[in-house]
Design a protein around this motif. Structure first.
Motif, short mmCIF file in Angstrom:
data_model
loop_
_atom_site.label_atom_id
_atom_site.label_comp_id
_atom_site.label_asym_id
_atom_site.label_seq_id
_atom_site.Cartn_x
_atom_site.Cartn_y
_atom_site.Cartn_z
N MET A 1 0.10 8.63 3.31
CA MET A 1 -0.31 7.23 3.30
C MET A 1 0.90 6.31 3.25
SD MET A 1 -2.74 5.43 0.42
CE MET A 1 -1.45 5.20 -0.81
N THR A 2 1.88 6.66 2.46
CA THR A 2 3.09 5.85 2.34
C THR A 2 3.84 5.78 3.66
OG1 THR A 2 3.38 6.30 -0.01
CG2 THR A 2 5.35 5.73 1.24
N VAL A 3 4.06 6.93 4.28
CA VAL A 3 4.81 6.98 5.54
C VAL A 3 4.11 6.15 6.61
CG1 VAL A 3 5.58 8.50 7.40
CG2 VAL A 3 5.89 9.20 5.02
N CYS A 4 2.80 6.28 6.72
CA CYS A 4 2.05 5.54 7.74
C CYS A 4 2.07 4.05 7.46
CB CYS A 4 0.61 6.05 7.81
SG CYS A 4 0.44 7.78 8.31
N ILE B 1 0.84 -1.21 0.00
CA ILE B 1 0.00 0.00 0.00
C ILE B 1 0.87 1.25 0.00
CG2 ILE B 1 -1.57 1.35 1.47
CD1 ILE B 1 -2.92 -1.32 2.21
N GLY B 2 1.94 1.22 0.79
CA GLY B 2 2.85 2.37 0.81
C GLY B 2 3.50 2.62 -0.53
N MET B 3 3.84 1.57 -1.23
CA MET B 3 4.51 1.74 -2.52
C MET B 3 3.58 2.33 -3.57
SD MET B 3 6.92 -1.63 -2.59
CE MET B 3 8.17 -1.78 -1.31
N GLY B 4 2.30 2.00 -3.49
CA GLY B 4 1.35 2.64 -4.40
C GLY B 4 1.29 4.14 -4.19
N GLY B 5 1.36 4.57 -2.92
CA GLY B 5 1.38 6.00 -2.64
C GLY B 5 2.61 6.69 -3.18
N THR B 6 3.76 6.02 -3.09
CA THR B 6 5.00 6.59 -3.63
C THR B 6 4.90 6.77 -5.14
OG1 THR B 6 6.33 5.62 -1.88
CG2 THR B 6 7.47 6.24 -3.90
N PRO C 1 12.62 3.98 -8.32
CA PRO C 1 13.32 2.68 -8.36
C PRO C 1 13.12 1.87 -7.09
CG PRO C 1 14.75 4.42 -9.17
CD PRO C 1 13.55 5.10 -8.59
N LEU C 2 12.96 2.55 -5.94
CA LEU C 2 12.73 1.81 -4.71
C LEU C 2 11.41 1.05 -4.75
CD1 LEU C 2 14.01 4.11 -1.81
CD2 LEU C 2 14.76 1.81 -2.36
N VAL C 3 10.40 1.64 -5.41
CA VAL C 3 9.12 0.93 -5.54
C VAL C 3 9.35 -0.43 -6.19
CG1 VAL C 3 6.89 0.95 -6.72
CG2 VAL C 3 7.73 3.03 -5.62
N PHE C 4 10.19 -0.47 -7.20
CA PHE C 4 10.43 -1.71 -7.93
C PHE C 4 11.42 -2.62 -7.20
CE2 PHE C 4 8.94 1.38 -11.00
CZ PHE C 4 8.02 0.65 -11.74
N SER C 5 12.49 -2.04 -6.68
CA SER C 5 13.52 -2.88 -6.06
C SER C 5 13.07 -3.44 -4.72
CB SER C 5 14.82 -2.07 -5.88
OG SER C 5 14.62 -0.97 -5.02
N VAL C 6 12.41 -2.63 -3.89
CA VAL C 6 12.02 -3.09 -2.57
C VAL C 6 10.96 -4.19 -2.66
CG1 VAL C 6 10.87 -2.42 -0.42
CG2 VAL C 6 12.66 -0.97 -1.38
N PHE D 1 4.48 -9.00 -7.85
CA PHE D 1 4.36 -8.27 -6.59
C PHE D 1 4.32 -6.76 -6.83
CE2 PHE D 1 4.55 -12.09 -4.46
CZ PHE D 1 4.75 -11.97 -3.10
N ILE D 2 5.08 -6.28 -7.80
CA ILE D 2 5.06 -4.84 -8.09
C ILE D 2 3.68 -4.41 -8.59
CG2 ILE D 2 5.98 -3.06 -9.62
CD1 ILE D 2 8.66 -4.67 -9.48
N ALA D 3 3.11 -5.18 -9.51
CA ALA D 3 1.77 -4.87 -10.01
C ALA D 3 0.75 -4.92 -8.88
CB ALA D 3 1.39 -5.85 -11.12
N GLY D 4 0.88 -5.91 -7.99
CA GLY D 4 -0.02 -6.00 -6.86
C GLY D 4 0.12 -4.84 -5.89
N ALA D 5 1.36 -4.38 -5.71
CA ALA D 5 1.58 -3.23 -4.83
C ALA D 5 0.92 -1.98 -5.39
CB ALA D 5 3.09 -3.01 -4.65
N LEU D 6 1.11 -1.73 -6.68
CA LEU D 6 0.48 -0.56 -7.29
C LEU D 6 -1.04 -0.69 -7.24
CD1 LEU D 6 2.79 -0.08 -10.40
CD2 LEU D 6 2.90 1.09 -8.19
N PHE D 7 -1.54 -1.89 -7.47
CA PHE D 7 -2.98 -2.16 -7.46
C PHE D 7 -3.59 -1.81 -6.11
CE2 PHE D 7 -6.35 -5.70 -7.88
CZ PHE D 7 -7.23 -4.84 -8.52
N SER D 8 -3.02 -2.33 -5.03
CA SER D 8 -3.56 -2.05 -3.70
C SER D 8 -3.31 -0.60 -3.29
CB SER D 8 -2.96 -3.01 -2.67
OG SER D 8 -1.55 -3.03 -2.73
#
Length: 457
Positions: free
Chosen positions: A121-124, A92-97, A235-240, A265-272
């Motif tokens: 949202m990302t920080v929380c 969820i945090g990565m989607g906010g980023t 890049p952190l969104v993808f690498s982490v 997992f990256i697609a799922g992170a952006l999705f959520s």
């Protein structure tokens, strides 16, 4: 309802109401922090979030006394809710980023109404996610062993352990997210400093504004630093999250050992993340009368992004099943059949309904313009993505190749308490931020008005 209507002469809503002025943006956004009382909605929400956070604190205390045995973990299902919660929150945090930094790098003007609360949202979310790997250690008071600090005993972390990867992933992501969020706040904190009363508020906001005066030199350095931090964040969104995916795909278990997991997992992170942005943005827009700044264009674009990410997630589900049968590996085929028809098959079909079927309604423009429908779909996606992580863990663990390795997972009250408590902690942190920092980026909205030739007053 705001005096500024998000629709102008029946035309599609722009990135900001054409009649909004710079003074409107500054007065409305700063008054939400400086002048507006908390209100009944905020107080009730805060009380519920505080109660759930108390449940989480009680659960942590119980875990420290009794160990992870209070959860439903057992052999072979040694992972369950804790790791599910960890992956869910960090996604969820990565989607906010991506909403903030990704759209900044591509110079999308409509991000200005969303970036601040997406960053919050990302920080929380990342703060909450970091709790679970530590608690899952079994002896969480030794969590510092994960850090590669020098010591006389010559004991070093196990570099092949996914726990160590998670440590670096969370710390790096949290630090960059905090810096990006805080740097973006500095011009707005200076605005609050200049408008705040009484004196203690002026001093507090002044300290955090770091002497910002808004001169040309400040703005030049600010733009350079923002570009650098955005360039690090994307890049952190993808690498982490690829690193989080490797927690599973490095294992040799059927259903886990797959090169598909990092992009999946990256697609799922952006999705959520897009779903949570909608679930948070729609009530905030209504409660704080932000229709002039979070327009129907924002909701429509978020819905389109959620649909695009959801299609990739649905394609990944189909690819997993196709790969299992195409491989002719009897263990992979058995795991795939178990997913479709086994003990947790109800979970798989729930996931398909929430993550694949429900989003198909977003092809219709009238659904993307319907705030109630977007809220329902967003909540369904969040539920589906949580169950997806749980199914991913359980389906490969509970039914091994040997009958002696079979065992169902049954959650305990403490599993549910930690899930509810994490949600409470997330909203508690978010509600506190909403009361003390602007939920909209004032200076970016003013830039948007200036770019279109809008009025100052």
């Amino acid at each position: 309802m705001s005096a500024l209507d998000p629709r102008v002469d029946g035309a599609a809503a722009p990135a900001i109401d054409p009649r909004a002025t710079m003074a409107d943006v500054t007065a409305h956004t700063s008054d939400l922090v400086l002048e507006r009382p908390a209100g009944r909605t905020w107080l009730i929400s805060f009380a519920i979030a505080l109660l759930l956070t108390g449940v989480l604190a009680a659960g942590i205390w119980r875990l420290l006394l009794k160990g992870v045995g209070i959860w439903g973990l057992n052999i072979p299902a040694a992972w369950a809710f804790a790791i599910t919660n960890y992956v869910w929150w960090i996604a969820i945090g990565m989607g906010g980023t991506f909403i903030s930094a990704g759209l900044y790098l591509t110079r999308q003007d409509w991000r200005s109404g969303l970036n601040r609360f997406a960053e919050s949202m990302t920080v929380c979310a990342v703060s909450v996610s970091g709790i679970f790997p530590i608690l899952h250690l079994g002896r969480p008071w030794f969590f510092y062993w994960l850090m590669p600090y020098p010591n006389r005993m010559g004991v070093w972390p196990q570099w092949r352990s996914s726990l160590l990867w998670d440590f670096f992933a969370i710390v790096a992501y949290l630090l960059v997210s905090l810096m990006y969020w805080y740097v973006g706040l500095i011009p707005d904190l200076a605005t609050l400093r200049d408008r705040a009363r009484p004196r203690w508020r002026q001093v507090t906001y002044g300290l955090f504004a770091l002497g910002w005066r808004g001169d040309a030199g400040h703005w030049a350095r600010y733009e350079r630093l923002s570009l650098v931090l955005a360039g690090l964040s994307v890049p952190l969104v993808f690498s982490v999250h690829s690193m989080v995916a490797l927690d599973f795909s490095e294992g040799l278990l059927p259903g886990w050992h797959s090169t598909l997991f990092p992009p999946f997992f990256i697609a799922g992170a952006l999705f959520s993340g897009f779903a949570m942005a909608l679930v948070l943005g729609i009530p905030l827009r209504r409660w704080y009368h932000l229709e002039a700044y979070i327009t129907e264009r924002h909701l429509d674009n978020l819905a389109r992004l959620m649909l695009a990410a959801g299609l990739v997630v649905g394609y990944s589900y189909a690819t997993e099943l196709f790969t299992a049968f195409y491989s002719m590996d009897r263990f992979e085929i058995a795991e795939a059949k178990d997913r479709l028809f086994g003990a947790y098959a109800w979970m798989f079909w729930l996931i398909v309904g929430c993550n694949v079927v429900s989003i198909q309604a977003l092809w219709l423009p009238r659904v993307r313009r319907n705030r109630t429908a977007l809220m329902v779909i967003g909540i369904l996606v969040l539920i589906g993505m949580w169950f997806e992580r749980l199914l991913l863990i359980l389906n490969s663990l509970y039914h091994g190749a040997l009958p002696s390795s079979w065992g169902m997972f049954y959650p305990t009250m403490w599993d549910l308490a930690f899930l509810a408590g994490s949600i409470g902690l997330f909203f508690l942190l978010l509600l506190i931020l909403l009361r003390w920092v602007p939920m909209l980026s004032m200076f970016e909205l003013r830039k948007l008005i200036h770019a279109r030739g809008g009025a100052v007053r």
